[in-house]
Design an enzyme around this catalytic site. Structure first.
Site, mmCIF file in Angstrom:
data_model
loop_
_atom_site.group_PDB
_atom_site.id
_atom_site.type_symbol
_atom_site.label_atom_id
_atom_site.label_comp_id
_atom_site.label_asym_id
_atom_site.label_seq_id
_atom_site.Cartn_x
_atom_site.Cartn_y
_atom_site.Cartn_z
ATOM 1 C CG HIS A 167 24.164 -5.489 1.842
ATOM 2 N ND1 HIS A 167 24.589 -6.645 2.465
ATOM 3 C CD2 HIS A 167 24.130 -4.528 2.805
ATOM 4 C CE1 HIS A 167 24.786 -6.407 3.748
ATOM 5 N NE2 HIS A 167 24.528 -5.124 3.982
ATOM 6 C CG ASP A 169 18.953 -7.080 -0.888
ATOM 7 O OD1 ASP A 169 18.106 -6.908 0.014
ATOM 8 O OD2 ASP A 169 20.142 -6.712 -0.770
ATOM 9 C CD GLN A 174 18.381 0.288 2.816
ATOM 10 O OE1 GLN A 174 17.581 1.209 3.008
ATOM 11 N NE2 GLN A 174 19.306 -0.040 3.702
ATOM 12 C CE LYS A 212 17.579 -2.356 6.438
ATOM 13 N NZ LYS A 212 18.612 -1.322 6.652
ATOM 14 C CB CYS A 246 27.691 -4.593 3.878
ATOM 15 S SG CYS A 246 27.895 -4.775 5.660
#
Length: 356
Positions: free
Chosen positions: A70, A147, A150, A173, A311
């Site tokens: 991302h 990251d 997700q 999330k 993104c």
């Protein structure tokens, strides 16, 4: 406000706020003082880049990412490399979007100082084995930044077992409110890092000559924090724990497998991540129909999907398309909704023909 007043209400609010920190630390198996509240995953990664990255990166060093990142896990490192005259290196990914530890091992060298990769791709839904990748990164004496935007909802994370140096994610999330993020960092690293925002509550002593700052995590939480949102995030974690994280994910994966099978039977549909398992995401296009047109038609039928480059423009270039359609399933979706989506997608071609 938290951690300030000596009144009973201020004390109660502080206890509520700090109880969420404890819930988050338990959720990912960290120490409580290793949890920093931010505005979101993007804010968390920028904090690492502007503090830790700025501290350890020098001219000629290398920072490693993939094209599957991302923008939030790409741009901060790109900008850091510009400031420090360092080099941004792209590690090759497998066809499903994952990073093979052997490939990472062969790409790293003595100049590699930071490896920043996603836990789960926000476009492909591919899941990296962050424990194996962490072993490779540390073998080269580099630092591993993940990251987890997700990943946090897709797979139970244990930061200690996976031995990651930093892990970033967002409350929304996990069905909490927007505007709240979490940065986990190993305490010994957080303790060395300088703060990047200055103001109330993060201070120890302020004088005309110099100032000193609190220990982590508080030295990274300057000013008035998003108290209602953080407290609400704690309730969201309770909600997930009550239902059962594994139960939620097993159901969502079953739903995704059902939808994927039906979707691939539709003429002219090209799915980009059919070989990815245990994912909540399906990314596709319909031949000769722009992703935005597909999403517009679905929206007219009260079905919301995401369309665009997500993104992740370097990944779109890698796929050779300007945009894709992404379905993001959650545990509250139903088989009936999937059937409705399939039915409507079969009408997209006729809709576009009428328009153009």
């Amino acid at each position: 406000n938290t951690n300030r007043g000596i009144d009973a209400l201020g004390y109660k609010v502080t206890q509520m706020f700090e109880s969420t920190r404890k819930k988050v630390s338990k959720f990912i198996n960290s120490n409580t003082n290793e949890i920093i509240f931010t505005r979101g995953t993007t804010d968390s990664i920028n904090l690492i880049a502007n503090s830790f990255g700025n501290m350890i990166i020098n001219e000629g060093d290398e920072i490693m990412v993939s094209v599957y990142e991302h923008h939030s896990n790409f741009l901060p490192w790109q900008e850091l490399c510009k400031r420090k005259n360092a080099k941004l290196i792209i590690v090759d990914a497998e066809e499903d979007g994952t990073i093979n530890p052997i490939t990472l091992d062969n790409t790293m060298n003595e100049k590699t100082k930071i490896v920043a990769l996603n836990h789960v791709s926000n476009v492909m839904g591919s899941i990296n084995n962050i424990k194996e990748l962490s072993e490779v990164v540390h073998k080269h004496n580099a630092y591993f930044i993940v990251d987890g935007a997700q990943g946090i909802v897709n797979e139970k994370i244990d930061v200690k077992d996976n031995d990651v140096d930093f892990y970033a994610f967002s409350a929304h999330k996990l069905y909490g409110p927007m505007g709240v993020g979490v940065l986990y960092g190993k305490y010994e690293l957080l303790n060395k890092m300088p703060p990047v925002a200055f103001g109330g509550e993060m201070i120890d002593v302020v004088s005309i000559e110099k100032s000193t700052y609190k220990l982590p995590p508080y030295k990274f939480e300057a000013g008035t924090m998003m108290v209602p949102e953080v407290v609400a995030f704690g309730t969201a974690i309770d909600y997930i724990n009550d239902i059962g994280f594994e139960k939620m994910n097993n159901y969502t994966n079953e739903l995704r497998n059902y939808l994927l099978e039906e979707l691939m039977n539709i003429k002219d549909v090209e799915v980009y991540n059919s070989n990815v398992t245990r994912s909540h995401i399906i990314t596709f296009n319909i031949k000769n129909v722009h992703a935005h047109d597909v999403a517009t038609f679905l929206d007219s039928k009260k079905i919301i999907v995401r369309a665009g480059h997500h993104c992740a423009e370097p990944l779109m270039s890698h796929l050779g398309v300007p945009a894709t359609v992404r379905i993001s399933l959650a545990f509250y979706n139903t088989k009936e909704e999937c059937d409705r989506l399939i039915q409507v997608l079969k009408e997209v071609g006729d809709y576009v023909n009428v328009l153009f």
